[in-house]
Design an enzyme around this catalytic site. Structure first.
Site, mmCIF file in Angstrom:
data_model
loop_
_atom_site.group_PDB
_atom_site.id
_atom_site.type_symbol
_atom_site.label_atom_id
_atom_site.label_comp_id
_atom_site.label_asym_id
_atom_site.label_seq_id
_atom_site.Cartn_x
_atom_site.Cartn_y
_atom_site.Cartn_z
ATOM 1 N N SER A 1 4.646 -1.266 3.307
ATOM 2 C CA SER A 1 3.915 -2.266 4.099
ATOM 3 C C SER A 1 4.097 -3.698 3.633
ATOM 4 C CB SER A 1 2.412 -1.949 4.118
ATOM 5 O OG SER A 1 2.189 -0.935 5.023
ATOM 6 N N SER A 2 5.341 -4.051 3.361
ATOM 7 C CA SER A 2 5.594 -5.458 3.030
ATOM 8 C C SER A 2 5.248 -6.350 4.222
ATOM 9 C CB SER A 2 7.053 -5.655 2.626
ATOM 10 O OG SER A 2 7.922 -5.400 3.705
ATOM 11 N N GLY B 1 8.430 1.318 3.746
ATOM 12 C CA GLY B 1 7.217 2.110 3.895
ATOM 13 C C GLY B 1 6.077 1.745 2.970
ATOM 14 N N ASP C 1 -1.889 -0.030 7.931
ATOM 15 C CA ASP C 1 -1.258 -0.890 6.926
ATOM 16 C C ASP C 1 -2.114 -2.121 6.658
ATOM 17 O OD1 ASP C 1 0.694 0.956 7.173
ATOM 18 O OD2 ASP C 1 2.221 -0.393 7.986
ATOM 19 N N ARG D 1 0.850 -1.197 0.000
ATOM 20 C CA ARG D 1 0.000 0.000 0.000
ATOM 21 C C ARG D 1 0.879 1.239 0.000
ATOM 22 N NH1 ARG D 1 2.346 2.368 3.140
ATOM 23 N NH2 ARG D 1 2.363 2.338 5.415
ATOM 24 N N ASP E 1 -3.030 7.112 12.659
ATOM 25 C CA ASP E 1 -3.890 5.931 12.888
ATOM 26 C C ASP E 1 -3.931 5.508 14.353
ATOM 27 O OD1 ASP E 1 -1.244 4.995 12.661
ATOM 28 O OD2 ASP E 1 -1.759 3.246 11.438
ATOM 29 N N GLU F 1 -0.464 10.576 7.961
ATOM 30 C CA GLU F 1 0.659 9.791 8.501
ATOM 31 C C GLU F 1 0.758 9.998 10.008
ATOM 32 O OE1 GLU F 1 2.118 7.042 7.098
ATOM 33 O OE2 GLU F 1 2.653 8.367 5.437
ATOM 34 N N HIS F 2 0.995 8.900 10.723
ATOM 35 C CA HIS F 2 1.099 8.939 12.195
ATOM 36 C C HIS F 2 -0.185 9.489 12.820
ATOM 37 C CE1 HIS F 2 5.213 7.599 13.014
ATOM 38 N NE2 HIS F 2 5.529 8.148 11.857
ATOM 39 N N TYR G 1 9.641 5.488 16.355
ATOM 40 C CA TYR G 1 8.197 5.266 16.165
ATOM 41 C C TYR G 1 7.483 5.107 17.510
ATOM 42 C CZ TYR G 1 3.904 3.552 13.953
ATOM 43 O OH TYR G 1 2.610 3.403 13.533
HETATM 44 P P1 ADP Z 1 7.594 -2.349 5.542
HETATM 45 O O1 ADP Z 1 6.381 -3.044 6.081
HETATM 46 O O2 ADP Z 1 7.395 -0.876 5.442
HETATM 47 O O3 ADP Z 1 8.100 -2.924 4.273
HETATM 48 P P2 ADP Z 1 8.736 -3.389 7.945
HETATM 49 O O4 ADP Z 1 10.041 -3.126 8.622
HETATM 50 O O5 ADP Z 1 7.500 -3.164 8.711
HETATM 51 O O6 ADP Z 1 8.756 -2.535 6.602
HETATM 52 O O7 ADP Z 1 8.702 -4.885 7.441
HETATM 53 C C1 ADP Z 1 9.777 -5.428 6.708
HETATM 54 C C2 ADP Z 1 9.988 -6.868 7.132
HETATM 55 O O8 ADP Z 1 8.941 -7.706 6.590
HETATM 56 C C3 ADP Z 1 11.268 -7.466 6.599
HETATM 57 O O9 ADP Z 1 12.368 -7.156 7.437
HETATM 58 C C4 ADP Z 1 10.944 -8.947 6.593
HETATM 59 O O10 ADP Z 1 11.079 -9.483 7.906
HETATM 60 C C5 ADP Z 1 9.472 -8.962 6.225
HETATM 61 N N1 ADP Z 1 9.340 -9.124 4.760
HETATM 62 C C6 ADP Z 1 8.967 -8.209 3.867
HETATM 63 N N2 ADP Z 1 8.964 -8.684 2.612
HETATM 64 C C7 ADP Z 1 9.358 -9.969 2.703
HETATM 65 C C8 ADP Z 1 9.550 -11.029 1.760
HETATM 66 N N3 ADP Z 1 9.352 -10.849 0.456
HETATM 67 N N4 ADP Z 1 9.968 -12.221 2.235
HETATM 68 C C9 ADP Z 1 10.178 -12.409 3.544
HETATM 69 N N5 ADP Z 1 10.004 -11.460 4.477
HETATM 70 C C10 ADP Z 1 9.604 -10.253 4.084
HETATM 71 MG MG MG Z 2 5.595 -2.761 7.994
#
Ligand code: ADP
Ligand code: MG
Length: 343
Positions: free
Chosen positions: A117-118, A115, A159, A22, A31, A28-29, A207
């Site tokens: 939201s992976s 940022g 997120d 997303r 929620d 921002e900040h 944070y």
């Molecule tokens: P954001 O959510 O903004 O990307 P975060 O620090 O909250 O940053 O989350 C990142 C973490 O999510 C990574 O350090 C990892 O642990 C996990 N992550 C993200 N993408 C993957 C992926 N493709 N495979 C495995 N872990 C992942």
């Molecule tokens: Mg995150």
């Protein structure tokens, strides 16, 4: 016999779920104080391919080393799980009290720790793969609790909810107090561009301090989502007053931004985005010199309406809105549906 072969077929079938990343356009900040946010799920994200497996979760991931292997039900401390990314998986499995597991592989085209939201995409994807069958809101709440368990960082609901409840073609205005999600069409005659600048982590960042500072402001003047700028001026300590001022102004900016976008006033919408960045920089102290310089450079580009750092801060990505084609460097993202099972 027929029953058995149908069962064997179903356990070996490869299934897939997809959870988008997303981009937060503005808000921002806000929620974690029950304020307003305006994110959109994007056409990049995490896809998990898997087959059912009894009592275990075994996963590999493109671009991240290590094989994750945990037994179900999972009831130990998720943050001790190795490799580290497995802590999000373990925490989600614990939240859902999952017993039916899977073997699979994670494919992603969003940068981790930037940022977009992976982490929330990973939580929502594994939640669906582990058989979660509640509402998008319930999925997002389980995923948020999992993130807290995995990281200890008291992040808000934006997120997970924007990813679980994304709507194709739309950004979502989320009231983080009432947890209502209102889709707003994203105009097709502007580009929304995301440019990656720098990795960051929220663990050990400021944070958690910002969450505590907003809490101190609320102890003095009540809920920030209801506060006025006059209320903010009554706060005795300068730092706490500035944090509160950002939140109150930012909630107003979300309202104004949604309205400006709705009437096609992109100049005003862009101005609000850029003003939001200045507020993150000056009042909320979550930007960095590198992010500021990148925002300034993008805002100065012809055809750009506005730009800001997106996500929790301290690095990450910049989001800009601009005339079509104005920014060559970055991803033009489009608003996408939320986390889902795919064929
Ligand atoms: P954001 O959510 O903004 O990307 P975060 O620090 O909250 O940053 O989350 C990142 C973490 O999510 C990574 O350090 C990892 O642990 C996990 N992550 C993200 N993408 C993957 C992926 N493709 N495979 C495995 N872990 C992942
Ligand atoms: Mg995150």
């Amino acid at each position: 016999m027929a029953e058995v072969s149908r069962y064997l077929l179903s356990v070996s079938e490869t299934l897939r779920v997809h959870a988008p990343g997303r981009v937060n356009l503005i808000g921002e900040h806000t929620d974690y104080t029950g304020g307003l946010v305006f994110p959109m799920a994007i056409n990049r994200g995490i896809t998990l391919s898997y087959t059912a497996a009894d009592g275990v979760v075994e996963l590999t991931s493109d671009g991240v080393p290590g094989v994750l292997s945990i037994s179900l039900p999972f009831d130990s401390a998720p943050n001790a799980v190795e490799p580290h990314w497995g802590s999000y998986i373990a925490a989600m499995a614990a939240e859902l009290r999952a017993t039916q597991g899977l073997r699979g592989h994670v494919l992603s085209d969003i940068p981790a720790g930037a940022g977009l939201s992976s982490s929330a995409a990973l939580e929502c994807a594994i939640g669906l793969a582990l058989g979660f069958d509640g509402t998008p809101l319930e999925l997002s709440q389980a995923a948020q609790r999992a993130e807290h368990r995995a990281t200890g960082v008291p992040t808000g609901i934006m997120d997970q909810l924007s990813i679980a409840a994304g709507v194709a073609g739309h950004a979502t205005l989320i009231d983080c107090h009432g947890l209502s999600v209102t889709p707003h069409a994203v105009p097709r005659d502007i580009d929304v561009v995301v440019r990656f600048i720098a990795h960051r982590t929220l663990e050990g960042s400021g944070y958690g301090d910002r969450v505590a500072e907003c809490k101190r402001a609320e102890d003095e003047i009540g809920p920030l989502r209801l506060a006025t700028l006059d209320d903010v001026e009554r706060i005795s300590e300068d730092i706490i007053r500035r944090r509160a001022r950002h939140v109150v102004n930012e909630n107003q900016r979300v309202h104004d931004f949604a309205a400006a976008l709705g009437i096609g006033d992109y100049v005003e919408a862009g101005r609000l985005i850029t003003e939001g960045h200045a507020s993150l920089r000056d009042d909320f102290d979550v930007s960095t010199a590198r992010m500021d310089a990148a925002v300034d450079g993008i805002v100065a580009t012809p055809g750009v309406f506005g730009a800001r750092m997106t996500g929790g801060g301290f690095g990450g990505c910049i989001v800009a809105i601009c005339q079509p084609g104005a920014l060559a460097d970055g991803w033009i993202v489009s608003p996408s549906a939320g986390a889902r099972r795919i064929d």
